[in-house]
Write an enzyme that holds these catalytic residues in place. Structure first.
Site, PDB file in Angstrom:
ATOM      1  N   SER A   1      21.297  15.873   2.676  1.00  0.00           N
ATOM      2  CA  SER A   1      20.380  16.290   3.742  1.00  0.00           C
ATOM      3  C   SER A   1      21.023  17.173   4.797  1.00  0.00           C
ATOM      4  O   SER A   1      20.297  17.758   5.620  1.00  0.00           O
ATOM      5  CB  SER A   1      19.753  15.063   4.403  1.00  0.00           C
ATOM      6  OG  SER A   1      18.895  14.394   3.503  1.00  0.00           O
TER       7      SER A   1
ATOM      8  N   HIS B   1       7.379   7.738   6.330  1.00  0.00           N
ATOM      9  CA  HIS B   1       7.464   8.205   7.706  1.00  0.00           C
ATOM     10  C   HIS B   1       6.110   8.506   8.348  1.00  0.00           C
ATOM     11  O   HIS B   1       6.043   8.751   9.558  1.00  0.00           O
ATOM     12  CB  HIS B   1       8.332   9.475   7.781  1.00  0.00           C
ATOM     13  CG  HIS B   1       9.758   9.243   7.382  1.00  0.00           C
ATOM     14  ND1 HIS B   1      10.292   9.716   6.197  1.00  0.00           N
ATOM     15  CD2 HIS B   1      10.759   8.564   8.014  1.00  0.00           C
ATOM     16  CE1 HIS B   1      11.564   9.366   6.130  1.00  0.00           C
ATOM     17  NE2 HIS B   1      11.871   8.672   7.204  1.00  0.00           N
TER      18      HIS B   1
ATOM     19  N   CYS C   1      13.282  13.291   6.687  1.00  0.00           N
ATOM     20  CA  CYS C   1      12.182  13.079   5.750  1.00  0.00           C
ATOM     21  C   CYS C   1      12.270  14.069   4.582  1.00  0.00           C
ATOM     22  O   CYS C   1      12.168  15.285   4.767  1.00  0.00           O
ATOM     23  CB  CYS C   1      10.845  13.245   6.475  1.00  0.00           C
ATOM     24  SG  CYS C   1       9.429  13.098   5.379  1.00  0.00           S
TER      25      CYS C   1
END
Length: 596
Positions: free
Chosen positions: A323, A362, A375
């Site tokens: 990420s 989320h 996310c």
């Protein structure tokens, strides 16, 4: 008179045969004479200087004194590598009988078991003329060896300038190792190196070998036919090599190493304003002093058999960035118009009914909260809208997919996939699949980056696109002066400032209220991004990148912990320790945060 006594004149045929034989003999003698003349010319004219030098060498002996190697210091003058004199006991294998009484005598003098002495003599550095059996010998042992010298043929004691690392394992991978010179370098640099020379084999010791090495001096001694000294003819003082002053902050370096202790991973800290490397850590590490004094076969085998691979420099090794790569995808989405003001995505924990999952559910997320909460669903959508080539194009603007050019050998360039890349390199399945775009958008799949590259990208974002080449040497101190290494601006990405501001605000929110809360420090405006890289075997790798202070960036950190599971719990506390050391503030207890 007897008829048999009357000489018979030779026939015309016989005269011709004798004449021919005489000519052959004359030609043979002439050729032999020419060969002798040629050989005489070769010895006295063509090779005269070489043989004269050889004759001179038979009458003289050069007792070489190696020039001390230059020191390596951190930016604040902390000594990281130096040279100090040590007494070394060496043995000439052809003159020393390990099985005889001299073997037992030497073992007793050195306080070594016979088995250890045999191992060192038979297994250590087989290409070395004189085998080191003891280094840094104390005075009492030297006195005993002096007494036993007549009974120890082939044993010599020399005062040598050996490399010494006073901080032991600190910065081992960036400093590098020393070792016996190879045949290639010995042939390339005749007269500069000798068969017993020790040179840099990795790290800065190798990168700056020509700068660090000293200039040898020595004594030219006249000797008799038995090799005994007659008189000293000349003396040349050895010259020390140049010193390196590094960009490294040893306090930040030590904080990172202590925080990573017991883990396998890497930590890098850069000054984004200049590209100066403040810390470069790879764990586990090794003690470079072992290599400097001549590592034993048993010691080397222990390092090689360690499954954690201590010799591997993980700071410049490529991994899936997970990420942390969403920073690049975000910029591609903002520039490409796929991330717009007010845009939100609903995260149910899965893309569609059968698509890839997110690490949590989320609900509605905007761009800021998608970064802060990491996310995946939001970035899957952005990746679908962009396509892989747009993401790859933005990544290459930041130099990903190739080496940064740091002054360190062995750097990996990583991988940034695209449709063309797959056609070229993945012959078994050259067609790009839509699912591969989703993986690329969140830094998985074929994407690979080094911790150094991720730190460089984060620094460039904090500097609104200005990317400086990472470098480890701040200045070089020579005998004639100081050469300062100037920062090198290698690119400006061309992305509008407003987009960088959006990224920076999202990174701030990550540390204030998102998955990066474990990196927070009181009074310091920190931005960061967590990452969890799925791997084929074992638990996921943990990532964290951070930059501070956001309004005036001074330090950027990238941390990777192999199989650390979550960036928030394994990697962020390491970055926090580095920043606390840099800003000289007390680190607060880590919050219990779960997430990407």
């Amino acid at each position: 008179m007897n008829l048999r006594d009357i000489p018979i004149p030779p026939s015309p045929h016989e005269k011709t045969r004798l004449h021919r034989r005489g000519r052959i003999i004359q030609i043979g003698v002439g050729l032999l004479f020419l060969m002798l003349l040629g050989r005489l010319w070769f010895l006295q004219i063509a090779e005269g200087e070489r043989f004269a030098a050889a004759a001179q060498a038979n009458a003289t002996r050069l007792e070489r004194k190696p020039g001390p190697r230059g020191d390596i210091l951190d930016r604040n003058g902390v000594m990281l590598a130096t040279t100090r004199p040590k007494f070394v006991v060496s043995v000439h294998p052809d003159e020393f009988n390990i099985e005889g009484p001299e073997g037992r005598k030497l073992a007793e003098c050195l306080h070594l078991p016979m088995e250890e002495l045999e191992l060192r003599l038979n297994a250590d550095e087989p290409n070395y003329k004189m085998v080191r059996v003891a280094v840094d010998v104390p005075w009492e042992v030297l006195a005993r060896l002096k007494e036993m010298q007549p009974w120890l043929p082939g044993v010599s004691v020399e005062l040598e300038q050996l490399r010494y690392y006073p901080q032991a394992k600190l910065g081992a991978h960036l400093l590098g190792t020393m070792g016996l010179i190879g045949e290639d370098l010995l042939r390339r640099e005749p007269g500069i190196y000798y068969s017993e020379s020790r040179v840099g084999k990795s790290g800065l010791e190798k990168q700056y070998e020509e700068v660090l090495r000293g200039e040898d001096g020595g004594l030219r001694i006249a000797v008799d036919a038995s090799g005994n000294r007659i008189r000293m003819l000349s003396e040349d003082e050895p010259l020390k090599g140049s010193d390196l002053v590094l960009t490294i902050n040893s306090k930040v370096q030590r904080a990172a190493e202590e925080a990573l202790a017991g883990h396998v991973g890497s930590a890098v800290a850069l000054d984004p304003r200049t590209g100066e490397v403040l810390a470069l850590v790879s764990q586990p590490a090794y003690d470079p002093n072992l290599f400097a004094r001549g590592i034993r076969a048993k010691e080397y085998q222990a390092i090689l058999s360690d499954k954690r691979k201590p010799l591997l420099d993980r700071a410049v090794r490529a991994y899936p960035p997970a990420s942390t790569f969403k920073i690049v995808t975000s910029l591609a989405g903002l520039v490409g118009g796929k991330i717009t003001p007010g845009m939100s995505v609903y995260c149910t924990g899965r893309l569609g009914s059968r698509g890839p999952r997110c690490w949590s559910r989320h609900g509605y997320v905007t761009f800021d909260t998608a970064i802060a909460k990491s996310c995946d669903i939001f970035f899957y959508r952005v990746g679908q809208a962009l396509g892989v080539d747009a993401i790859a194009s933005m990544a290459r603007r930041f130099g990903l997919g190739k080496e940064t050019g740091i002054d360190l050998p062995g750097e990996h360039g990583g991988t940034i996939p695209s449709e063309e890349w797959k056609r070229k390199y993945v012959k078994r399945d050259p067609i790009w699949r839509p699912g591969e775009t989703l993986s690329t958008a969140i830094g998985q799949g074929y994407v690979e980056c080094t911790p150094l590259q991720i730190a460089s990208v984060t620094g460039a974002v904090a500097m609104h696109g200005r990317r400086y080449r990472p470098h480890l040497v701040k200045s070089i101190k020579t005998a004639t002066g100081i050469k300062h290494i100037q920062p090198e601006l290698i690119s400006t990405t061309g992305v509008p400032d407003e987009y960088y501001a959006k990224i920076v605000n999202a990174l701030r929110l990550t540390v204030q209220a998102g998955t990066g809360r474990t990196a927070a420090l009181p009074g310091i405006d920190i931005g960061g991004k967590t990452g969890t890289a799925e791997v084929t075997r074992g638990a996921p790798h943990a990532w964290f990148v951070s930059v501070a202070p956001l309004n005036n960036p001074q330090i950027v950190c990238a941390v990777l912990v192999e199989h650390g599971r979550h960036g928030a719990t394994a990697a962020a506390p390491v970055a926090k320790a580095m920043m606390a050391a840099y800003f000289k503030v007390k680190s607060t207890p880590n919050q219990r945060v779960f997430g990407d």
